[in-house]
Design a protein around this motif. Structure first.
Motif, PDB file in Angstrom:
ATOM      1  N   ALA A 183       0.823  -1.206   0.000  1.00 40.70           N
ATOM      2  CA  ALA A 183       0.000   0.000   0.000  1.00 40.70           C
ATOM      3  C   ALA A 183       0.861   1.262   0.000  1.00 40.70           C
ATOM      4  CB  ALA A 183      -0.938  -0.004   1.207  1.00 40.70           C
ATOM      5  N   VAL A 184       1.893   1.285   0.833  1.00 41.69           N
ATOM      6  CA  VAL A 184       2.755   2.464   0.886  1.00 41.69           C
ATOM      7  C   VAL A 184       3.457   2.678  -0.450  1.00 41.69           C
ATOM      8  CG1 VAL A 184       4.790   3.492   1.967  1.00 41.69           C
ATOM      9  CG2 VAL A 184       3.091   2.327   3.382  1.00 41.69           C
ATOM     10  N   HIS A 185       3.971   1.603  -1.023  1.00 41.82           N
ATOM     11  CA  HIS A 185       4.692   1.732  -2.290  1.00 41.82           C
ATOM     12  C   HIS A 185       3.774   2.248  -3.399  1.00 41.82           C
ATOM     13  CE1 HIS A 185       7.671   0.982  -5.374  1.00 41.82           C
ATOM     14  NE2 HIS A 185       6.761   0.330  -6.068  1.00 41.82           N
ATOM     15  N   ALA A 186       2.567   1.713  -3.469  1.00 37.93           N
ATOM     16  CA  ALA A 186       1.630   2.160  -4.504  1.00 37.93           C
ATOM     17  C   ALA A 186       1.279   3.634  -4.321  1.00 37.93           C
ATOM     18  CB  ALA A 186       0.370   1.304  -4.471  1.00 37.93           C
ATOM     19  N   GLY A 187       1.081   4.048  -3.076  1.00 33.23           N
ATOM     20  CA  GLY A 187       0.795   5.453  -2.815  1.00 33.23           C
ATOM     21  C   GLY A 187       1.967   6.343  -3.178  1.00 33.23           C
ATOM     22  N   LEU A 188       3.166   5.873  -2.905  1.00 34.65           N
ATOM     23  CA  LEU A 188       4.368   6.642  -3.230  1.00 34.65           C
ATOM     24  C   LEU A 188       4.511   6.821  -4.740  1.00 34.65           C
ATOM     25  CD1 LEU A 188       7.049   7.929  -2.276  1.00 34.65           C
ATOM     26  CD2 LEU A 188       8.067   5.654  -2.414  1.00 34.65           C
ATOM     27  N   VAL A 189       4.289   5.744  -5.486  1.00 35.83           N
ATOM     28  CA  VAL A 189       4.389   5.824  -6.939  1.00 35.83           C
ATOM     29  C   VAL A 189       3.351   6.800  -7.492  1.00 35.83           C
ATOM     30  CG1 VAL A 189       4.075   4.515  -9.075  1.00 35.83           C
ATOM     31  CG2 VAL A 189       5.380   3.526  -7.182  1.00 35.83           C
ATOM     32  N   ALA A 190       2.164   6.809  -6.869  1.00 33.93           N
ATOM     33  CA  ALA A 190       1.086   7.674  -7.347  1.00 33.93           C
ATOM     34  C   ALA A 190       1.235   9.122  -6.908  1.00 33.93           C
ATOM     35  CB  ALA A 190      -0.261   7.140  -6.847  1.00 33.93           C
ATOM     36  N   ALA A 191       2.111   9.382  -5.956  1.00 29.84           N
ATOM     37  CA  ALA A 191       2.272  10.738  -5.437  1.00 29.84           C
ATOM     38  C   ALA A 191       2.813  11.665  -6.523  1.00 29.84           C
ATOM     39  CB  ALA A 191       3.214  10.742  -4.239  1.00 29.84           C
ATOM     40  N   ASP A 192       2.422  12.919  -6.451  1.00 31.90           N
ATOM     41  CA  ASP A 192       2.864  13.934  -7.405  1.00 31.90           C
ATOM     42  C   ASP A 192       4.339  14.256  -7.158  1.00 31.90           C
ATOM     43  OD1 ASP A 192       3.296  16.116  -9.020  1.00 31.90           O
ATOM     44  OD2 ASP A 192       1.515  17.220  -8.378  1.00 31.90           O
ATOM     45  N   PRO A 193       5.201  14.062  -8.151  1.00 34.31           N
ATOM     46  CA  PRO A 193       6.628  14.323  -7.940  1.00 34.31           C
ATOM     47  C   PRO A 193       6.991  15.804  -7.902  1.00 34.31           C
ATOM     48  CG  PRO A 193       6.241  13.707 -10.213  1.00 34.31           C
ATOM     49  CD  PRO A 193       4.915  13.551  -9.501  1.00 34.31           C
ATOM     50  N   ALA A 194       6.045  16.675  -8.188  1.00 38.04           N
ATOM     51  CA  ALA A 194       6.376  18.097  -8.321  1.00 38.04           C
ATOM     52  C   ALA A 194       6.922  18.684  -7.025  1.00 38.04           C
ATOM     53  CB  ALA A 194       5.139  18.877  -8.774  1.00 38.04           C
ATOM     54  N   ASP A 195       6.276  18.374  -5.887  1.00 36.37           N
ATOM     55  CA  ASP A 195       6.730  18.932  -4.616  1.00 36.37           C
ATOM     56  C   ASP A 195       8.015  18.268  -4.156  1.00 36.37           C
ATOM     57  OD1 ASP A 195       5.884  20.534  -1.985  1.00 36.37           O
ATOM     58  OD2 ASP A 195       6.582  18.552  -1.367  1.00 36.37           O
ATOM     59  N   GLY A 196       8.107  16.971  -4.352  1.00 36.78           N
ATOM     60  CA  GLY A 196       9.316  16.242  -3.966  1.00 36.78           C
ATOM     61  C   GLY A 196       9.202  15.554  -2.630  1.00 36.78           C
ATOM     62  N   VAL A 197       8.647  16.234  -1.614  1.00 36.26           N
ATOM     63  CA  VAL A 197       8.535  15.663  -0.281  1.00 36.26           C
ATOM     64  C   VAL A 197       7.214  14.905  -0.159  1.00 36.26           C
ATOM     65  CG1 VAL A 197       8.417  16.163   2.183  1.00 36.26           C
ATOM     66  CG2 VAL A 197       9.956  17.473   0.717  1.00 36.26           C
TER      67      VAL A 197
END
Length: 219
Positions: free
Chosen positions: A61-75
């Motif tokens: 679950a964490v990995h899938a959420g991380l992949v889906a996170a917007d890379p624009a902010d970075g954090v």
């Protein structure tokens, strides 16, 4: 906008309380791990992003959420979706990473009541944290479920555990990569009514987490 990944399995009552309290500048990404109580529908209704994660397991679950996170902010932050953490404390965890002070910040749980953290779960965490300090030298006392890091940094670690060993694998991999790691105190509350932890809620759940994390340490 900083994304907050919320690994979720049947947390609908908690999401009703939690999501409206996400602070300005943060966006919830609910990584739904097969909920049957309408958690995904609640999350969408309250404006959160939702990622369906068919593979069972906290790490999945964490990995899938991380992949889906917007890379624009970075954090990116990770936080349990059970109402045990106050989202208002997210900046305390995320800001040092954003400032470049540390590469991984962990929220060290400070229970506000005795029932917030059952003794069997607290002892298990203390045991694993002590082994982690001895193994890696990291100055941490909690393998906490509230943490912040840079998305690209974490993806580069190529973590493989998809079960409850994921947080410990993260710590070990960060130490091996030479990351600066720190922890900050965060309040730890009893879970929202109507939900029960898959780890700390039962001795069996805690034993399963210890098994998964011990396997990571053994590797």
């Amino acid at each position: 906008m900083t994304d907050v990944v919320l690994p979720c399995l049947n947390e609908a009552p908690a999401l009703e309380w939690l999501l409206p309290r996400i602070p300005d500048g943060y966006r919830a990404v609910v990584a739904d791990n097969g909920s049957t109580d309408g958690s995904a529908e609640v999350a969408r209704r309250l404006g959160a992003g939702v990622v369906s994660v068919p593979q069972p397991g906290y790490g999945a679950a964490v990995h899938a959420g991380l992949v889906a996170a917007d890379p624009a902010d970075g954090v990116v932050c990770v936080m349990d979706a059970d109402g045990s953490f106050d989202p208002a404390e997210l900046p305390r965890v995320a800001d040092p990473v954003r400032a470049g002070t540390v590469r991984l910040m962990v929220g060290r749980r400070r229970p506000v009541t005795r029932r917030a953290w059952p003794p069997h779960a607290r002892l298990a965490n203390a045991y694993l944290s002590r082994r982690l300090r001895r193994t890696t030298g990291l100055p941490v006392h909690d393998i906490g479920p509230m943490r912040a890091f840079r998305r690209d940094d974490l993806l580069a670690l190529d973590l493989r555990d998809r079960r409850f060993g994921y947080p410990l694998e993260l710590m070990i991999a960060a130490a091996r990569a030479g990351w600066s790691v720190a922890e900050v105190d965060v309040a730890y509350h009893p879970r929202s009514a109507g939900t029960r932890s898959k780890v700390t809620g039962t001795v069996r759940g805690t034993a399963r987490a210890i098994r998964d994390m011990s396997a990571v340490l053994a590797r």
